[in-house]
Scaffold this active site. Structure first.
Site, PDB file in Angstrom:
ATOM      1  N   ALA A 139      -2.109   4.275   8.708  1.00 22.88           N
ATOM      2  CA  ALA A 139      -1.557   4.597   7.388  1.00 22.88           C
ATOM      3  C   ALA A 139      -2.396   3.951   6.289  1.00 22.88           C
ATOM      4  CB  ALA A 139      -0.102   4.128   7.287  1.00 22.88           C
ATOM      5  N   HIS A 181      -6.812  -0.988   5.559  1.00 18.34           N
ATOM      6  CA  HIS A 181      -7.564  -1.098   4.300  1.00 18.34           C
ATOM      7  C   HIS A 181      -8.956  -1.657   4.586  1.00 18.34           C
ATOM      8  CE1 HIS A 181      -3.369  -2.030   2.405  1.00 18.34           C
ATOM      9  NE2 HIS A 181      -3.556  -0.735   2.504  1.00 18.34           N
TER      10      HIS A 181
HETATM   11 FE1  CFM Z   1      -2.474  -1.745  -3.029  1.00 15.87          FE
HETATM   12 FE2  CFM Z   1      -1.354   0.470  -3.364  1.00 15.87          FE
HETATM   13 FE3  CFM Z   1      -0.046  -1.808  -3.062  1.00 15.87          FE
HETATM   14 FE4  CFM Z   1      -1.416  -0.795  -0.980  1.00 15.87          FE
HETATM   15 FE5  CFM Z   1       0.679   0.722  -0.218  1.00 15.87          FE
HETATM   16 FE6  CFM Z   1       0.734   2.032  -2.565  1.00 15.87          FE
HETATM   17 FE7  CFM Z   1       1.973  -0.288  -2.273  1.00 15.87          FE
HETATM   18 MO1  CFM Z   1       2.876   1.863  -1.051  1.00 15.87          MO
HETATM   19  S1  CFM Z   1      -2.967   0.102  -1.999  1.00 15.87           S
HETATM   20  S2  CFM Z   1      -1.205  -2.805  -1.646  1.00 15.87           S
HETATM   21  S3  CFM Z   1      -0.927  -0.018   1.004  1.00 15.87           S
HETATM   22  S4  CFM Z   1      -1.173  -1.160  -4.674  1.00 15.87           S
HETATM   23  S5  CFM Z   1       0.836   2.792  -0.587  1.00 15.87           S
HETATM   24  S6  CFM Z   1      -0.828   2.462  -4.018  1.00 15.87           S
HETATM   25  S7  CFM Z   1       2.599   1.463  -3.287  1.00 15.87           S
HETATM   26  S8  CFM Z   1       2.531  -0.264  -0.227  1.00 15.87           S
HETATM   27  S9  CFM Z   1       1.999  -2.238  -3.363  1.00 15.87           S
END
Ligand code: CFM
Length: 539
Positions: free
Chosen positions: A61, A191
């Site tokens: 994911a 990531h």
């Molecule tokens: Fe960075 Fe995000 Fe976030 Fe992320 Fe995520 Fe998201 Fe998130 Mo959902 S990349 S860490 S893995 S800001 S998808 S756009 S909202 S958990 S706080």
């Protein structure tokens, strides 16, 4: 029951068996600013304990969905069972805007090898090759990315060998990711894997020069709800050229061209700090953390960019934009603030928003009374200063650390160390740094990593916040308790929330949610129906 965070912490974990109680205890801290400038140490980025019902997602994911997915013309093929594809099919709210109707945009497609039992037993590489050929014929993309799901790693399909073979055969860039869901303890591993992959296979492939004076990349901005559009517009008005975004509203060629920028801006540190670091090593581009969530934070971030480029004209334009935008924001802010002042919020989300959005609440006088990341690391809580002393565990060591050396032809330090130090003095910031969530919080607030379902429920019962911020998995349980839940992943299908105009949207949405009477009329089903309880037998 007492609302003292020390008492609450004990209450949250007392139900657990001994070993788990100990572990969760280390994953919950109470904020304090110590004399030596440090904050308490939190245990983070470790395996989720089975059964606690985590908010987290998987490594696939994080790689496919989060970092690469928002790029519209990299054709993503998922090698795995169809379910993995289905649940990554436009389920994250990143938007994209092709320049013309003829521009490639594959975001609405869902491409999968649809692995079957036969492929699990006899291997799926052949099927993957066929899928790549078929997709190439249908879409004629500039680049194809292959994503591994759990079974791929278990049966040992070599997606990288397939990618190399297909690249040679088809003559386009094909690259694979070993981002099996189980590869790390959360999406965070994905990531890192995605960052490594774009760095190795994409960045640097397009040397087209730009004669703009102020060139930046926006890293870790995924254009959820159109946030990226807002930021593009603000930067353009200031006269700043955005070479690329990683990866909201991006294309393959812009990412391939990123090394021509002179500054990297990091929005979401957790997901993409790797790329920022590697680009500095290879190309000499410094990076700085920015935060465009909140009007005040947006202004601060813009001023820092001005300080970096040390250009009077640019700075004047930035001040003009800030003044114009702030005048508009102020109208809504003061109105909403008069209705929200003193109300309370809890934020349990992701790896950066639980921090950034505290700022937006502060803008309207709302107080954060508990917060935590799903998958942040210690540096996201405590700041990057702790990195040198961080113990790397086996799960993190499992993820490749690329060895990066200066590019023999294209390494060009944009600023000397002395120049950077001088800018840091003016801007009260540090390059290559992220201060983290806790140093910017009040003292005596509970910070909890990888919040469990049980803990969330107890927190709500004890503190009764005016709003709880999380995701779709939490939303309806929370609202049945009579507390509005704001989804900070999808923005409840609203937004944008970034920048100045985004802040206005957020203020209005929060105003509506926390001041709506309806929540006091909710009777949860468990108040009228019998409840079953179970005892833990592990102790
Ligand atoms: Fe960075 Fe995000 Fe976030 Fe992320 Fe995520 Fe998201 Fe998130 Mo959902 S990349 S860490 S893995 S800001 S998808 S756009 S909202 S958990 S706080």
């Amino acid at each position: 029951m007492s609302k003292d965070p020390r008492v609450v912490k004990e209450e949250l974990i007392q139900i657990y068996p001994k070993k788990l109680r100990q572990k969760r205890s280390e994953q919950m801290v109470i904020t304090e600013h110590r004399e030596d400038g440090s904050v308490p140490e939190i245990k983070a980025n470790v395996r989720t304990s089975p059964g606690i019902i985590t908010q987290r997602g998987c490594t696939y994911a994080g790689c496919k969905g989060v970092v690469i997915g928002p790029s519209r013309d990299i054709l993503s093929i998922v090698h795995g069972p169809i379910g993995c594809s289905f649940y990554a099919w436009l389920t994250r709210r990143n938007q994209t805007r092709p320049a013309t109707l003829d521009d490639q945009n594959f975001m609405t497609y869902c491409l999968s090898t649809d692995m079957q039992e036969e492929n699990i037993v006899f291997g799926g590489e052949k099927k993957l090759k066929e899928a790549v050929r078929e997709a190439f014929k249908l879409f004629n993309p500039r680049a194809i990315a292959i994503f591994s799901t759990c079974p791929v790693g278990l049966i040992g399909d070599d997606v990288h060998a397939v990618a190399r073979e297909m690249k040679a055969e088809l003559g386009v860039n094909v690259f694979g990711f070993s981002c099996e869901g189980y590869r790390g303890v959360s999406q965070s591993a994905g990531h890192h894997i995605a960052s490594n992959g774009v760095f190795k296979n994409v960045i640097g492939n397009n040397d087209t020069p730009h004669d703009d004076k102020f060139k930046v990349n926006m890293l870790g901005e995924y254009n959820i709800g159109g946030d990226g559009f807002v930021l593009e517009e603000i930067l353009a008005r200031c006269g700043i050229k955005q070479i690329s975004t990683f990866s909201g509203n991006s294309t393959y060629e812009t990412m391939a061209n990123a090394h021509t920028a002179d500054l990297n801006l990091v929005m979401c540190h957790r997901s993409i700090n790797y790329v920022a670091e590697m680009m500095e090593k290879r190309f000499g581009i410094p990076w700085m953390k920015v935060n465009f969530i909140g009007a005040d934070s947006s202004a601060k971030s813009l001023r820092r960019i001005g300080d970096y480029f040390e250009d009077a004209e640019l700075k004047a334009r930035i001040e003009e934009v800030i003044a114009e935008e702030m005048a508009v924001v102020e109208v809504t802010r003061s109105l909403v603030k008069s209705r929200c002042q003193g109300k309370t919020a809890m934020l349990f989300v992701g790896g950066s928003r639980a921090h950034h959005y505290q700022q937006l609440f502060a803008d309207i006088g709302m107080k954060t009374i508990a917060a935590g990341y799903e998958f942040g690391h210690r540096d996201d809580y405590e700041g990057r200063k702790i990195l040198p002393g961080l113990k790397v565990d086996a799960d993190s060591r499992n993820i490749e650390e690329l060895e990066v050396v200066p590019d023999p032809e294209r390494y060009r330090p944009r600023r000397t160390a002395e120049e950077l130090a001088k800018i840091e003095g003016i801007s009260e910031m540090e390059f290559r740094d992220y201060v983290g969530m806790m140093p910017e919080m009040d003292d005596d607030v509970l910070v909890i990593d990888d919040l469990s379902h049980h803990e969330a429920e107890r927190l709500l019962e004890i503190y009764k916040p005016d709003i709880f911020c999380a995701g779709i998995k939490e939303k309806f349980g929370v609202q049945k308790m009579g507390i509005p839940c704001k989804q900070l992943h999808s923005y409840d299908y609203g937004g944008p929330y970034a920048g100045f105009r985004g802040a206005i949207n957020f203020f209005n949405d929060i105003d509506r949610m926390v001041n709506m009477k309806i929540w006091s009329y909710v009777t949860p089903p468990w108040a009228t129906q019998a409840e079953k309880h179970a005892e833990v037998a592990a102790d």
